[in-house]
Enzyme design. Structure first.
Site, PDB file in Angstrom:
ATOM      1  N   ASP A 121       0.715   5.425   0.205  1.00  0.00           N
ATOM      2  CA  ASP A 121      -0.228   6.115   0.202  1.00  0.00           C
ATOM      3  C   ASP A 121       0.658   7.414  -0.173  1.00  0.00           C
ATOM      4  OD1 ASP A 121      -2.065   5.403   2.265  1.00  0.00           O
ATOM      5  OD2 ASP A 121      -0.341   4.724   3.494  1.00  0.00           O
ATOM      6  N   HIS A 168       1.058  -1.080  -0.243  1.00  0.00           N
ATOM      7  CA  HIS A 168      -0.011  -0.202  -0.053  1.00  0.00           C
ATOM      8  C   HIS A 168       1.226   1.803   0.406  1.00  0.00           C
ATOM      9  CE1 HIS A 168      -3.921   1.952   1.037  1.00  0.00           C
ATOM     10  NE2 HIS A 168      -3.081   2.955   2.211  1.00  0.00           N
ATOM     11  N   GLY A 174      -5.154   2.680  11.909  1.00  0.00           N
ATOM     12  CA  GLY A 174      -4.751   1.470  12.916  1.00  0.00           C
ATOM     13  C   GLY A 174      -5.538   0.075  12.607  1.00  0.00           C
ATOM     14  N   MET A 203      -4.033  10.645  -1.772  1.00  0.00           N
ATOM     15  CA  MET A 203      -3.946  11.152  -0.727  1.00  0.00           C
ATOM     16  C   MET A 203      -4.051  12.583  -1.011  1.00  0.00           C
ATOM     17  SD  MET A 203      -4.089   9.367   3.037  1.00  0.00           S
ATOM     18  CE  MET A 203      -3.267   8.305   2.235  1.00  0.00           C
ATOM     19  N   HIS A 214      -2.559   4.370  -2.991  1.00  0.00           N
ATOM     20  CA  HIS A 214      -4.200   4.811  -1.926  1.00  0.00           C
ATOM     21  C   HIS A 214      -3.699   6.507  -2.241  1.00  0.00           C
ATOM     22  CE1 HIS A 214      -6.009   6.040   1.808  1.00  0.00           C
ATOM     23  NE2 HIS A 214      -6.300   6.778   0.644  1.00  0.00           N
ATOM     24  N   GLY A 222       0.365   8.269  10.039  1.00  0.00           N
ATOM     25  CA  GLY A 222       0.247   6.211  10.379  1.00  0.00           C
ATOM     26  C   GLY A 222       0.037   6.275  11.464  1.00  0.00           C
ATOM     27  N   GLY A 223      -0.161   5.268  12.429  1.00  0.00           N
ATOM     28  CA  GLY A 223      -0.375   5.151  14.004  1.00  0.00           C
ATOM     29  C   GLY A 223      -1.373   6.238  14.849  1.00  0.00           C
ATOM     30  N   GLY A 272      -0.010  -0.264   8.705  1.00  0.00           N
ATOM     31  CA  GLY A 272       0.943   0.581   8.084  1.00  0.00           C
ATOM     32  C   GLY A 272       1.926   0.426   9.531  1.00  0.00           C
ATOM     33  N   SER A 273       1.225   1.248  11.112  1.00  0.00           N
ATOM     34  CA  SER A 273       3.225   0.832  12.236  1.00  0.00           C
ATOM     35  C   SER A 273       2.765  -0.387  12.411  1.00  0.00           C
ATOM     36  CB  SER A 273       2.191   2.003  12.829  1.00  0.00           C
ATOM     37  OG  SER A 273       0.650   2.362  13.503  1.00  0.00           O
ATOM     38  N   GLY A 296      -3.784  10.670   6.739  1.00  0.00           N
ATOM     39  CA  GLY A 296      -3.160  11.858   6.654  1.00  0.00           C
ATOM     40  C   GLY A 296      -1.261  11.383   7.251  1.00  0.00           C
ATOM     41  N   MET A 351     -11.845   4.662   4.982  1.00  0.00           N
ATOM     42  CA  MET A 351     -11.273   4.732   6.200  1.00  0.00           C
ATOM     43  C   MET A 351     -11.865   4.749   7.455  1.00  0.00           C
ATOM     44  SD  MET A 351      -8.275   6.167   4.026  1.00  0.00           S
ATOM     45  CE  MET A 351      -7.394   6.708   5.416  1.00  0.00           C
ATOM     46  N   ASP A 353      -8.799   1.112   6.485  1.00  0.00           N
ATOM     47  CA  ASP A 353      -6.999   1.340   6.738  1.00  0.00           C
ATOM     48  C   ASP A 353      -7.192   2.720   7.676  1.00  0.00           C
ATOM     49  OD1 ASP A 353      -4.733   2.361   5.604  1.00  0.00           O
ATOM     50  OD2 ASP A 353      -5.247   4.116   4.053  1.00  0.00           O
TER      51      ASP A 353
HETATM   52  C1  DX5 Z   1      -3.269   7.189   6.652  1.00  0.00           C
HETATM   53  C2  DX5 Z   1      -2.643   6.403   5.173  1.00  0.00           C
HETATM   54  C3  DX5 Z   1      -2.966   4.776   6.214  1.00  0.00           C
HETATM   55  C4  DX5 Z   1      -1.323   4.244   7.035  1.00  0.00           C
HETATM   56  C5  DX5 Z   1      -1.826   3.677   8.453  1.00  0.00           C
HETATM   57  O1  DX5 Z   1      -3.832   8.261   6.027  1.00  0.00           O
HETATM   58  O2  DX5 Z   1      -3.882   6.329   4.219  1.00  0.00           O
HETATM   59  O3  DX5 Z   1      -2.459   3.857   4.692  1.00  0.00           O
HETATM   60  O4  DX5 Z   1      -0.013   4.136   6.390  1.00  0.00           O
HETATM   61  O5  DX5 Z   1      -0.929   3.704   8.999  1.00  0.00           O
HETATM   62  P1  DX5 Z   1      -1.563   3.114  10.034  1.00  0.00           P
HETATM   63  O6  DX5 Z   1      -1.774   1.451  10.323  1.00  0.00           O
HETATM   64  O7  DX5 Z   1      -0.190   2.467  11.695  1.00  0.00           O
HETATM   65  O8  DX5 Z   1      -3.180   3.443  10.640  1.00  0.00           O
HETATM   66 ZN    ZN Z   2      -3.845   4.672   3.228  1.00  0.00          ZN
END
Ligand code: DX5
Ligand code: ZN
Length: 221
Positions: free
Chosen positions: A34, A32, A176, A67, A65, A143-144, A196-197, A141, A136, A174
């Site tokens: 971003d 993925h 958390g 944004m 993805h 991660g974490g 992600g995290s 915007g 979402m 996507d």
């Molecule tokens: C946030 C991104 C996500 C992000 C997810 O805007 O679209 O893809 O990387 O990261 P985690 O899994 O840490 O929420």
């Molecule tokens: Zn994403």
């Protein structure tokens, strides 16, 4: 409903060593990516040149993805850059039907994302145009962030709409997503999971991919 797919996000990986980071997660179904423009979201990541280099560095398909503002203009570029799936935000697209068709015509899987406060019902009739719908589970915007449970009812409603229309559209979540939250998403009807995290902060990222998949599979059984 499609089979469970785990899609690690590289947003929390080491940007100076992305090729090596991706090589740490051979069990991933997708990578993925971003793409952020500091306009649609208050953060900036990378563009098509970087994505093209990443696509060349791995056999795992890329799930972009976007944004970014003016998705209509930029999304097809990411298919050309080598992404097998391209997700645009409905909030950033002037003509989502035309855009989804353009992505498919370019050879990509067309996917549309909804921010947490965007309802799914207005887009019911677009589902046959989409290969994937991304709901979402954080504000896009960063991660974490903490998983937003308030999106769970929308996941259930989206799954019901897909069943009603008999479409093959995948349902991705996507934000958390972790060992703690993935079961809730799977029970609600999601089949593809971005993490992600949770993946890149694990000591063994590939083992985390496998553990997430096992939890999601168990929750759906
Ligand atoms: C946030 C991104 C996500 C992000 C997810 O805007 O679209 O893809 O990387 O990261 P985690 O899994 O840490 O929420
Ligand atoms: Zn994403």
């Amino acid at each position: 409903m499609g089979h469970v797919q785990i899609t690690p996000s590289i947003l929390n990986a080491d940007f100076a060593a992305l090729g090596a980071e991706v090589a740490r997660i051979p069990s991933a179904d997708w990578i993925h990516v971003d793409v952020m423009d500091n306009h649609f979201v208050p953060n900036l990541t990378f563009g098509p040149t970087m994505v093209e280099a990443l696509a060349r560095s791995t056999d795992i398909p890329l799930d972009a993805h976007l944004m970014i503002a003016d998705a209509d203009r930029h999304a097809p570029t990411y298919v050309e850059a080598g992404c097998a799936s391209v997700t645009f935000h409905v909030e950033a697209a002037a003509a989502p039907v035309r855009l989804a068709r353009e992505i498919r015509a370019a050879g990509g899987r067309a996917s549309m994302a909804l921010k947490p406060a965007t309802p799914v019902e207005p887009y019911e009739d677009l589902l046959p145009e989409l290969d994937m719908l991304l709901l979402m589970t954080v504000e896009p915007g960063f991660g974490g962030q903490k998983f937003l449970d308030l999106v769970l009812p929308k996941i259930r409603r989206a799954r019901a709409l897909m069943d009603k229309h008999g479409v093959e559209t995948w349902l991705q979540v996507d934000g958390g997503v972790s060992l703690e939250t993935i079961e809730r998403c799977a029970e609600a009807g999601a089949d593809t999971f971005v993490a992600g995290s949770a993946v890149f902060s694990a000591d063994d990222p590939d083992a985390m991919v496998t553990a997430l998949r096992a939890k999601a599979d168990a929750a759906r059984a």
